[in-house]
Design a protein around this motif. Structure first.
Motif, PDB file in Angstrom:
ATOM      1  N   CYS A 259      -4.791  10.262   4.526  1.00  0.00           N
ATOM      2  CA  CYS A 259      -4.197   9.656   3.332  1.00  0.00           C
ATOM      3  C   CYS A 259      -2.767   9.243   3.674  1.00  0.00           C
ATOM      4  O   CYS A 259      -2.257   9.562   4.755  1.00  0.00           O
ATOM      5  N   ASN A 260      -2.142   8.535   2.779  1.00  0.00           N
ATOM      6  CA  ASN A 260      -0.782   8.036   3.034  1.00  0.00           C
ATOM      7  C   ASN A 260       0.169   9.165   3.400  1.00  0.00           C
ATOM      8  O   ASN A 260       0.941   9.064   4.355  1.00  0.00           O
ATOM      9  N   GLU A 261       0.121  10.244   2.619  1.00  0.00           N
ATOM     10  CA  GLU A 261       1.080  11.324   2.834  1.00  0.00           C
ATOM     11  C   GLU A 261       0.864  12.003   4.178  1.00  0.00           C
ATOM     12  O   GLU A 261       1.826  12.308   4.888  1.00  0.00           O
ATOM     13  N   ARG A 262      -0.398  12.250   4.542  1.00  0.00           N
ATOM     14  CA  ARG A 262      -0.691  12.868   5.840  1.00  0.00           C
ATOM     15  C   ARG A 262      -0.218  11.975   6.989  1.00  0.00           C
ATOM     16  O   ARG A 262       0.314  12.452   7.996  1.00  0.00           O
ATOM     17  N   GLU A 263      -0.418  10.689   6.847  1.00  0.00           N
ATOM     18  CA  GLU A 263       0.018   9.762   7.891  1.00  0.00           C
ATOM     19  C   GLU A 263       1.544   9.730   8.007  1.00  0.00           C
ATOM     20  O   GLU A 263       2.091   9.574   9.098  1.00  0.00           O
TER      21      GLU A 263
ATOM     22  N   ASP B 158       4.028   4.318  -3.209  1.00  0.00           N
ATOM     23  CA  ASP B 158       2.628   3.946  -3.030  1.00  0.00           C
ATOM     24  C   ASP B 158       1.944   3.938  -4.397  1.00  0.00           C
ATOM     25  O   ASP B 158       2.616   3.971  -5.431  1.00  0.00           O
TER      26      ASP B 158
ATOM     27  N   ASP C 124      -1.298   5.706  -6.808  1.00  0.00           N
ATOM     28  CA  ASP C 124      -2.249   6.810  -6.866  1.00  0.00           C
ATOM     29  C   ASP C 124      -3.680   6.288  -6.959  1.00  0.00           C
ATOM     30  O   ASP C 124      -3.916   5.068  -6.898  1.00  0.00           O
ATOM     31  N   GLU C 125      -4.642   7.175  -7.128  1.00  0.00           N
ATOM     32  CA  GLU C 125      -6.062   6.785  -7.137  1.00  0.00           C
ATOM     33  C   GLU C 125      -6.395   5.828  -8.274  1.00  0.00           C
ATOM     34  O   GLU C 125      -7.342   5.053  -8.187  1.00  0.00           O
TER      35      GLU C 125
ATOM     36  N   MET D  45      -8.424  15.105   4.779  1.00  0.00           N
ATOM     37  CA  MET D  45      -8.715  13.671   4.700  1.00  0.00           C
ATOM     38  C   MET D  45      -7.481  12.855   5.071  1.00  0.00           C
ATOM     39  O   MET D  45      -6.355  13.241   4.750  1.00  0.00           O
TER      40      MET D  45
ATOM     41  N   ASN E  62       0.837  -1.203   0.000  1.00  0.00           N
ATOM     42  CA  ASN E  62       0.000   0.000   0.000  1.00  0.00           C
ATOM     43  C   ASN E  62       0.872   1.254   0.000  1.00  0.00           C
ATOM     44  O   ASN E  62       0.877   2.037  -0.934  1.00  0.00           O
ATOM     45  N   CYS E  63       1.654   1.411   1.066  1.00  0.00           N
ATOM     46  CA  CYS E  63       2.545   2.562   1.199  1.00  0.00           C
ATOM     47  C   CYS E  63       3.758   2.118   2.010  1.00  0.00           C
ATOM     48  O   CYS E  63       3.601   1.475   3.056  1.00  0.00           O
TER      49      CYS E  63
END
Length: 801
Positions: free
Chosen positions: A712-716, A521, A523-524, A710, A458-459
């Motif tokens: 998301c991977n980057e925020r986490e 990771d 993308d959409e 929201m 996933n990431c």
């Protein structure tokens, strides 16, 4: 007669020849970005070649000459200066002195039959100055071209007689004389006007202190962070002292940097106000190329655009014409002048900036490594520039993205297919093969990315990508060769895009330090990618800010101030100030709904009906214009569906609205309305920042939710990064950005000292200290309500207005 200091102009040898002697077509099919990269790599190859020379070679030899001039009844001194790459004491036959100029290039040297004209002109200038100073009747010049990939070298040498060199040099200087005379004459007029200009308004409470703080910051070469509520007059309070500092000789240019077009307009209007009171100032606004280009899609070459043909033969006269006709130079004026002289409006606009006193432009032109104005910011030289950075809260995320880089695995396969077949196929110089070397390099990079993809569900954070970097370096060598030979415009854009993406990736990798992470990771659409993610842009921003004298960061929402100082290159010795709100507290009411939530776990039809009940009561308390800001389009649409027929005058923001649709939406918010208008909008969208609905064009705002981004991977990844460093990862990744959206949205209500308005915060989390600690001072006192008690407070407020 001795000339005064203000009757002196300095210019570098390089700038002189590049400005006066450029000619021919504007052509994006040759050089372009690769030449700019060559300039960056050039200093490394310069040092290497210089070290290899013997004792007879003097490297980085400083040369300067001052020439008395008289033009337009003005007597002045023109100083031309620079450093010759090398001065050779020749022990063999020929001239006793040879001036060497080193140029790093990517092009194949066997293709070069003569030196580039401006390079030859540059070394001839150095030769003239040396021969004049040290009385040589003849002198040698040498152009040393070095291929940056192979490090092969090719020389072009010539011996020049001083008398011929002097005639050539004098004609060059004479041509520049009109520009130097104009510059001196203009600065005298400008500075005299600045001395006589007073602050154009009556000072609001705290505004005079703010103006003084800005001036002192510039005087002391510091940086200032200003948190100033709407209505303080941030723009005039920063522009005015910056202009005054310029008049005192403290600065040569003011860069007014913004994130949005609307704030550029505010800056233009501020300069206009000062000009109406007698200020003389050359101000220009840079419009993005795709917005000012005369073509539907920019394509800067004579085959695609008639103005590109001979552009450089005409552009200097176009610039001189515009400078002598206009002071406040807008997009419309640039377009008109460019049409008159048949030149590219974007390139002409950039040339005007060289002579302008103030430049209004996007953040990119000062900070983005791909876009920044090299004519001002190339190299490490410190200049006396002032940076005024508007809506500075936006710069954090913008800078993180500027200094990050991403590569998609699929792009390597796409380019490989284009090269192997179709119009992009290219036969090697030997007449055999199909660009097999480049295909091989693309395959190697794809194999590295495939390996990383297999390790990523996933990431995934990646510790080392040395293999990929090595293969990308080898790919770029072959790519350069391929692009030199490949002339067709078919599919060129796709080929160039990957080249540019890889080049940017490599450049960002050069900046990589402990303020970065690497992750992979999808993308959409499920496309695999690898990203160099900038977690804190402060170091990179600091490098840019060091090229100027002083920086003023200002916004209505810079809370908490320490966070923004940390992210925006604030230093220990820099200042931070809070400008008090000039509004009387009785002119507004701030309400917090205690029994409603927008948490994901609470979202339901029942909760949305409760939110709708609040909105209905709030907007029915007084006839007028309101905006309701939601955290997402999804929630906006769900509540709007419930509100159909229940809310008077409801209009809703749509995704991807055009400029015309945006204007039509705002036109519904009229002065002195006979009916109520309620606009449903999205927090962080086009209506939550930058719009200016004054007086009764907007009397109330409802903020639904805390604006948290929201997950998301980057925020986490941001959360984890800052948790490991300071333990406040949630704040850095979510809270500060969310509350910034809340504050910006609420700030739409009260725009002038005469405004009155109500603000309703709908989420019980606003009562938690984690959130309320980020309230600005002017949000106190506030009132905690439920749907039943709110009406009474609103009736009391509106009846007292």
């Amino acid at each position: 007669m001795e000339t005064k200091k203000e009757n002196q102009v300095k210019i570098s040898v390089r700038n002189l020849v590049e400005f006066i002697l450029r000619s021919g077509d504007l052509d994006n099919r040759t050089g372009g970005r690769r030449e700019l990269d060559a300039m960056q790599e050039g200093s490394r190859i310069h040092r290497k070649i210089q070290k290899q020379m013997g004792a007879n070679y003097s490297a980085e030899f400083p040369l300067s000459i001052t020439i008395p001039m008289e033009r337009n009844n003005l007597i002045f001194d023109l100083t031309i200066e620079g450093r010759a790459d090398g001065v050779i004491s020749n022990q063999e036959e020929g001239p006793s002195i040879i001036i060497d100029e080193i140029k790093g290039v990517y092009k194949e040297l066997s293709h070069m039959e003569e030196p580039v004209p401006v390079h030859l002109a540059q070394v001839k200038c150095y030769a003239y100055i040396y021969a004049k100073l040290y009385e040589h009747e003849q002198i040698g010049v040498r152009l040393t071209y070095c291929n940056l990939e192979t490090e092969n070298i090719k020389y072009f040498e010539e011996t020049l007689m001083f008398r011929n060199l002097e005639h050539w040099f004098n004609s060059l200087v004479k041509e520049y004389g009109k520009w130097a005379a104009w510059q001196i004459s203009w600065r005298k007029k400008r500075d005299a006007s600045i001395k006589n200009v007073d602050f154009p308004f009556s000072y609001r409470p705290g505004q005079k202190d703010l103006v003084t703080n800005v001036y002192k910051t510039i005087l002391r070469d510091k940086r200032l962070f200003i948190e100033a509520p709407t209505g303080v007059g941030k723009t005039i309070s920063t522009v005015f002292p910056a202009v005054k500092a310029m008049g005192e000789g403290l600065a040569s240019k003011i860069f007014y940097l913004t994130a949005k077009t609307i704030t550029r307009t505010v800056a233009e209007e501020t300069y206009h106000k000062l000009m109406e009171r007698g200020l003389l100032l050359k101000s220009i606004t840079i419009t993005a190329k795709d917005k000012i280009c005369i073509l539907e899609k920019p394509d800067c070459n004579p085959a695609a655009c008639q103005r590109a043909k001979g552009h450089y033969d005409r552009v200097n006269e176009a610039v001189f014409d515009l400078l002598n006709q206009q002071d406040a130079i807008s997009r419309e004026l640039v377009l008109a002048c460019a049409a008159k002289h048949d030149v590219c409006p974007f390139e002409m606009c950039l040339d005007v900036t060289l002579w302008a006193d103030s430049i209004i432009c996007d953040y990119n032109y000062a900070f983005d490594p791909n876009v920044y104005l090299r004519r001002f910011f190339q190299g490490e030289k410190k200049n006396d520039y002032i940076f005024l950075i508007d809506e500075a809260h936006n710069l954090v995320d913008r800078a993180r993205e500027m200094y990050s880089a991403v590569l998609y695995k699929k792009d390597f396969l796409t380019v490989k297919k284009l090269i192997r077949g179709g119009s992009a196929a290219l036969v090697d110089r030997t007449g055999i093969g199909n660009s097999t070397a480049l295909v091989k390099r693309l395959e190697a990079c794809n194999a590295d990315l495939l390996k990383l993809k297999r390790e990523c569900d996933n990431c995934r954070q990646v510790e080392s990508i040395t293999d990929l970097i090595y293969h990308l370096m080898r790919l770029m060598t072959e790519y350069e060769e391929y692009l030199t030979d490949y002339k067709s415009t078919d599919e060129k854009e796709e080929l160039l895009q990957l080249y540019m993406n890889v080049r940017h990736f490599m450049n960002i990798y050069e900046l990589y330090n402990d303020k970065y992470i690497t992750y992979t990771d999808y993308d959409e659409d499920g496309a695999f990618r690898i990203k160099l993610l900038c977690m804190n842009p402060a170091d990179n921003l600091n490098t840019c800010l060091e090229r100027g004298k002083s920086a003023i960061f200002f916004s209505a929402t810079l809370l908490p101030i320490q966070y923004y100082k940390e992210q925006l290159a604030g230093r220990e010795e820099d200042y931070a100030v809070y400008a008090p709100s000039p509004f009387h507290k009785s002119n507004r009411i701030i309400l917090i709904g205690r029994d409603v939530s927008t948490k994901y776990t609470r979202r339901s039809k029942k909760e949305y009906e409760k939110i709708l009940n609040y909105i209905k009561s709030f907007t029915e308390a007084r006839k007028g214009n309101y905006m309701v800001f939601f955290p997402s389009y999804q929630m906006l649409n769900q509540v709007a569906e419930l509100a159909e027929g229940a809310i008077e005058g409801l209009v809703a923001q749509k995704m991807s609205m055009t400029e015309m649709e945006k204007e039509e939406f705002l036109q519904d918010f009229i002065k002195e309305p006979d009916t109520t208008r309620v606009g449903f909008c999205v927090m962080g969208g086009i209506f939550s920042e930058g719009i200016d609905l004054k007086n009764d064009r907007l009397i109330g705002a409802v903020i639904v939710g805390t604006g948290l981004p929201m997950v998301c991977n980057e925020r986490e990844l941001f959360k984890e990064y800052y948790d490991n460093r300071s333990g406040n990862g949630f704040d850095y990744a979510y809270l500060y950005q969310g509350m910034n959206k809340v504050l910006q949205s609420a700030g739409r209500v009260i725009r002038t000292l005469e405004d009155t308005g109500a603000i309703l915060l709908l989420d019980e989390r606003f009562l938690q200290r984690q959130y309320s600690d980020l309230f600005p001072r002017e949000w106190y006192p506030n009132i905690v309500v439920d749907a039943t008690s709110m009406s009474g407070y609103l009736n009391d407020f509106w009846s007292g207005i």
